[in-house]
Scaffold this motif. Structure first.
Motif, PDB file in Angstrom:
ATOM      1  N   SER A  27       0.804  -1.226   0.000  1.00 14.02           N
ATOM      2  CA  SER A  27       0.000   0.000   0.000  1.00 14.02           C
ATOM      3  C   SER A  27       0.835   1.273   0.000  1.00 14.02           C
ATOM      4  O   SER A  27       0.319   2.336  -0.328  1.00 14.02           O
ATOM      5  CB  SER A  27      -0.926   0.016   1.218  1.00 14.02           C
ATOM      6  N   ARG A  28       2.089   1.154   0.422  1.00 13.70           N
ATOM      7  CA  ARG A  28       2.973   2.314   0.553  1.00 13.70           C
ATOM      8  C   ARG A  28       2.389   3.379   1.488  1.00 13.70           C
ATOM      9  O   ARG A  28       2.602   4.572   1.308  1.00 13.70           O
ATOM     10  CB  ARG A  28       3.300   2.921  -0.803  1.00 13.70           C
ATOM     11  N   ALA A  29       1.626   2.930   2.465  1.00 10.64           N
ATOM     12  CA  ALA A  29       1.018   3.834   3.433  1.00 10.64           C
ATOM     13  C   ALA A  29       2.046   4.401   4.407  1.00 10.64           C
ATOM     14  O   ALA A  29       1.849   5.483   4.947  1.00 10.64           O
ATOM     15  CB  ALA A  29      -0.086   3.112   4.208  1.00 10.64           C
ATOM     16  N   LEU A  30       3.108   3.665   4.637  1.00  7.54           N
ATOM     17  CA  LEU A  30       4.185   4.084   5.529  1.00  7.54           C
ATOM     18  C   LEU A  30       5.499   3.931   4.784  1.00  7.54           C
ATOM     19  O   LEU A  30       5.546   3.300   3.721  1.00  7.54           O
ATOM     20  CB  LEU A  30       4.186   3.231   6.800  1.00  7.54           C
ATOM     21  N   PRO A  31       6.582   4.482   5.309  1.00  4.83           N
ATOM     22  CA  PRO A  31       7.874   4.334   4.644  1.00  4.83           C
ATOM     23  C   PRO A  31       8.265   2.862   4.482  1.00  4.83           C
ATOM     24  O   PRO A  31       7.861   1.998   5.267  1.00  4.83           O
ATOM     25  CB  PRO A  31       8.849   5.048   5.592  1.00  4.83           C
ATOM     26  N   GLY A  32       9.043   2.577   3.459  1.00  2.47           N
ATOM     27  CA  GLY A  32       9.443   1.206   3.152  1.00  2.47           C
ATOM     28  C   GLY A  32      10.193   0.513   4.268  1.00  2.47           C
ATOM     29  O   GLY A  32      10.077  -0.705   4.439  1.00  2.47           O
ATOM     30  N   TRP A  33      10.964   1.287   5.055  1.00  2.00           N
ATOM     31  CA  TRP A  33      11.733   0.651   6.120  1.00  2.00           C
ATOM     32  C   TRP A  33      10.822   0.015   7.161  1.00  2.00           C
ATOM     33  O   TRP A  33      11.204  -0.945   7.833  1.00  2.00           O
ATOM     34  CB  TRP A  33      12.706   1.633   6.774  1.00  2.00           C
ATOM     35  N   SER A  37      11.448  -3.739   8.100  1.00  4.61           N
ATOM     36  CA  SER A  37      11.795  -4.008   9.500  1.00  4.61           C
ATOM     37  C   SER A  37      10.771  -4.937  10.144  1.00  4.61           C
ATOM     38  O   SER A  37      11.102  -5.710  11.044  1.00  4.61           O
ATOM     39  CB  SER A  37      11.922  -2.708  10.289  1.00  4.61           C
ATOM     40  N   SER A  38       9.526  -4.878   9.672  1.00  3.37           N
ATOM     41  CA  SER A  38       8.516  -5.800  10.172  1.00  3.37           C
ATOM     42  C   SER A  38       8.888  -7.244   9.846  1.00  3.37           C
ATOM     43  O   SER A  38       8.731  -8.141  10.679  1.00  3.37           O
ATOM     44  CB  SER A  38       7.159  -5.454   9.566  1.00  3.37           C
ATOM     45  N   PHE A  39       9.407  -7.478   8.636  1.00  4.04           N
ATOM     46  CA  PHE A  39       9.874  -8.816   8.277  1.00  4.04           C
ATOM     47  C   PHE A  39      11.056  -9.233   9.150  1.00  4.04           C
ATOM     48  O   PHE A  39      11.146 -10.386   9.577  1.00  4.04           O
ATOM     49  CB  PHE A  39      10.278  -8.880   6.809  1.00  4.04           C
ATOM     50  N   ALA A  40      11.964  -8.303   9.415  1.00  2.00           N
ATOM     51  CA  ALA A  40      13.132  -8.613  10.244  1.00  2.00           C
ATOM     52  C   ALA A  40      12.718  -8.956  11.669  1.00  2.00           C
ATOM     53  O   ALA A  40      13.218  -9.926  12.259  1.00  2.00           O
ATOM     54  CB  ALA A  40      14.107  -7.445  10.241  1.00  2.00           C
ATOM     55  N   ILE A  41      11.784  -8.186  12.220  1.00  8.30           N
ATOM     56  CA  ILE A  41      11.304  -8.460  13.574  1.00  8.30           C
ATOM     57  C   ILE A  41      10.566  -9.796  13.612  1.00  8.30           C
ATOM     58  O   ILE A  41      10.683 -10.560  14.571  1.00  8.30           O
ATOM     59  CB  ILE A  41      10.410  -7.315  14.076  1.00  8.30           C
ATOM     60  N   ALA A  42       9.820 -10.106  12.552  1.00  5.82           N
ATOM     61  CA  ALA A  42       9.131 -11.400  12.488  1.00  5.82           C
ATOM     62  C   ALA A  42      10.144 -12.542  12.498  1.00  5.82           C
ATOM     63  O   ALA A  42       9.926 -13.564  13.155  1.00  5.82           O
ATOM     64  CB  ALA A  42       8.244 -11.468  11.246  1.00  5.82           C
ATOM     65  N   ALA A  43      11.249 -12.365  11.780  1.00  6.00           N
ATOM     66  CA  ALA A  43      12.291 -13.401  11.768  1.00  6.00           C
ATOM     67  C   ALA A  43      12.905 -13.562  13.156  1.00  6.00           C
ATOM     68  O   ALA A  43      13.174 -14.691  13.596  1.00  6.00           O
ATOM     69  CB  ALA A  43      13.361 -13.061  10.738  1.00  6.00           C
ATOM     70  N   LEU A  44      13.118 -12.447  13.850  1.00  8.48           N
ATOM     71  CA  LEU A  44      13.659 -12.533  15.208  1.00  8.48           C
ATOM     72  C   LEU A  44      12.682 -13.243  16.145  1.00  8.48           C
ATOM     73  O   LEU A  44      13.096 -14.024  17.002  1.00  8.48           O
ATOM     74  CB  LEU A  44      13.979 -11.137  15.743  1.00  8.48           C
ATOM     75  N   HIS A  45      11.400 -12.974  15.982  1.00  2.00           N
ATOM     76  CA  HIS A  45      10.415 -13.660  16.815  1.00  2.00           C
ATOM     77  C   HIS A  45      10.355 -15.145  16.490  1.00  2.00           C
ATOM     78  O   HIS A  45      10.173 -15.968  17.386  1.00  2.00           O
ATOM     79  CB  HIS A  45       9.032 -13.034  16.656  1.00  2.00           C
ATOM     80  N   LEU A  46      10.507 -15.479  15.227  1.00  2.50           N
ATOM     81  CA  LEU A  46      10.528 -16.886  14.861  1.00  2.50           C
ATOM     82  C   LEU A  46      11.725 -17.588  15.504  1.00  2.50           C
ATOM     83  O   LEU A  46      11.609 -18.706  16.006  1.00  2.50           O
ATOM     84  CB  LEU A  46      10.571 -17.043  13.342  1.00  2.50           C
ATOM     85  N   ALA A  47      12.859 -16.902  15.510  1.00  2.00           N
ATOM     86  CA  ALA A  47      14.040 -17.471  16.164  1.00  2.00           C
ATOM     87  C   ALA A  47      13.874 -17.519  17.676  1.00  2.00           C
ATOM     88  O   ALA A  47      14.472 -18.349  18.343  1.00  2.00           O
ATOM     89  CB  ALA A  47      15.276 -16.648  15.802  1.00  2.00           C
TER      90      ALA A  47
END
Length: 81
Positions: A27-33, A37-47
């Protein structure tokens, strides 16, 4: 019991993080980072499923909240100019 509850919390945050990141990038409603970063945090939670630490989500949510407020302020300034 608490360790099971914590693991489920991490898995729920993984699902939320992936869905939120995808929605932000599409949607590009918020900045791309924010989406990446949401994907990165999800990976950390998975770990972190076997762990008991859950402070990563709170830090990330605070950063997203600040970014959202800053974007709203800049949009209001642009509308008045």
């Amino acid at each position: 019991m608490y360790r099971l509850h914590c693991a489920i919390t991490h898995l729920m945050l993984v699902v939320f993080g992936i869905a939120f990141g995808y929605a932000v990038l599409r949607s590009r409603a918020l900045p791309g980072w924010v989406g990446w970063s949401s994907f990165a945090i999800a990976a950390l939670h998975l770990a972190g499923v076997p762990s008991m630490f859950n402070g990563i989500a709170a830090t990330w949510l605070a950063a997203v909240g600040i970014a959202t407020l800053r974007r709203r302020t800049s949009l209001r300034s642009a509308a008045h100019a």
